[in-house]
Each structure stands twice: as C-alpha cells, then as structure tokens.
Motif scaffolding. Structure first.
Motif, mmCIF file in Angstrom:
data_model
loop_
_atom_site.group_PDB
_atom_site.id
_atom_site.type_symbol
_atom_site.label_atom_id
_atom_site.label_comp_id
_atom_site.label_asym_id
_atom_site.label_seq_id
_atom_site.Cartn_x
_atom_site.Cartn_y
_atom_site.Cartn_z
ATOM 1 N N VAL A 214 46.625 39.521 36.941
ATOM 2 C CA VAL A 214 45.421 39.532 36.111
ATOM 3 C C VAL A 214 44.371 38.562 36.664
ATOM 4 O O VAL A 214 43.173 38.815 36.551
ATOM 5 N N SER A 215 44.796 37.488 37.288
ATOM 6 C CA SER A 215 43.827 36.550 37.850
ATOM 7 C C SER A 215 43.057 37.171 39.018
ATOM 8 O O SER A 215 41.903 36.826 39.248
ATOM 9 N N TRP A 216 43.668 38.093 39.766
ATOM 10 C CA TRP A 216 42.981 38.779 40.863
ATOM 11 C C TRP A 216 42.253 40.012 40.339
ATOM 12 O O TRP A 216 41.180 40.331 40.818
ATOM 13 N N ALA A 217 42.865 40.713 39.401
ATOM 14 C CA ALA A 217 42.262 41.815 38.635
ATOM 15 C C ALA A 217 41.593 42.902 39.465
ATOM 16 O O ALA A 217 40.489 43.321 39.161
ATOM 17 N N THR A 218 42.250 43.371 40.500
ATOM 18 C CA THR A 218 41.791 44.571 41.194
ATOM 19 C C THR A 218 42.865 45.637 41.023
ATOM 20 O O THR A 218 44.047 45.313 40.865
ATOM 21 N N PRO A 219 42.472 46.900 41.058
ATOM 22 C CA PRO A 219 43.484 47.960 40.899
ATOM 23 C C PRO A 219 44.599 47.902 41.950
ATOM 24 O O PRO A 219 45.751 48.192 41.646
ATOM 25 N N ALA A 220 44.269 47.506 43.171
ATOM 26 C CA ALA A 220 45.296 47.427 44.211
ATOM 27 C C ALA A 220 46.316 46.336 43.903
ATOM 28 O O ALA A 220 47.523 46.540 44.065
ATOM 29 N N VAL A 221 45.843 45.181 43.445
ATOM 30 C CA VAL A 221 46.756 44.086 43.107
ATOM 31 C C VAL A 221 47.614 44.471 41.908
ATOM 32 O O VAL A 221 48.818 44.172 41.870
#
Length: 103
Positions: A38-45
């Motif tokens: 959630v801290s990075w919050a990109t669909p790939a992550v």
C-alpha cells in the motif's frame, strides 16, 4: 505369542496448536506485506504482493504438509487456513483477490 506393535502417540494437540500459530503467522505476514504494498500503491506492486501472499501461504502450506510431521502439518494447515480466512473476511482486499484493487 507375538505382541501387537505399540500405538503411536496422538499428535492432535500439536497439530491444532500449530494450526492456530500458522493462522497468526499468516496474519502478521499479510499485515507486513500489505503495508509495503500500500505504501508503493501501484497495480504492479499490488499484483506482486498478492502473488507473494498466495505463494507464501498455499505453497508454504503444501510444502510443510509434504514433510508429514505433526508440527509441519499443523503449521502448513494454519498458513492455508489463515489465507482463506483473511480472503473471506476482507472480501479479497487484503490478499489481492478483489479485482477492484487493479482498476
């Protein structure tokens, strides 16, 4: 006159106790991976985190079950039960199963 072989000691308590430990361990693992994702919050992550959670719970659970010892059986079942419970309770949001995460 031959004697019957001695009975194996029952390991039900070990299996049930370690299943509870496995559920708790999965929830802790899910929280840690969830905060990072959630801290990075990109669909790939989020997709990588969902795959990591699935492989950690189901792959680790099956791997432990294949060891066929009471402690491994309990811990493996606990990991898989933990993944299923978190998926059901959170409607797939916490394990990456909900397609709404990737939209």
């Amino acid at each position: 006159m031959s004697m019957p072989p001695p009975q194996q000691p029952r390991s039900t308590g070990v299996v049930v106790g370690l299943a509870a430990v496995g559920i708790f361990a999965y929830v802790v693992f899910n929280v840690v991976v969830g905060f990072v994702a959630v801290s990075w919050a990109t669909p790939a992550v989020l997709a990588v985190a969902a795959g990591l959670l699935f492989l950690g719970a189901i792959g680790g659970g099956v791997g432990l079950l294949l060891l066929r010892t009471p402690w491994a059986k309990g811990l493996g079942l606990g990991l898989m039960i933990g993944w299923a419970l978190v998926s059901i309770v959170s409607a797939g949001w916490c394990t990456g199963l909900n397609p709404g995460l990737y939209a």
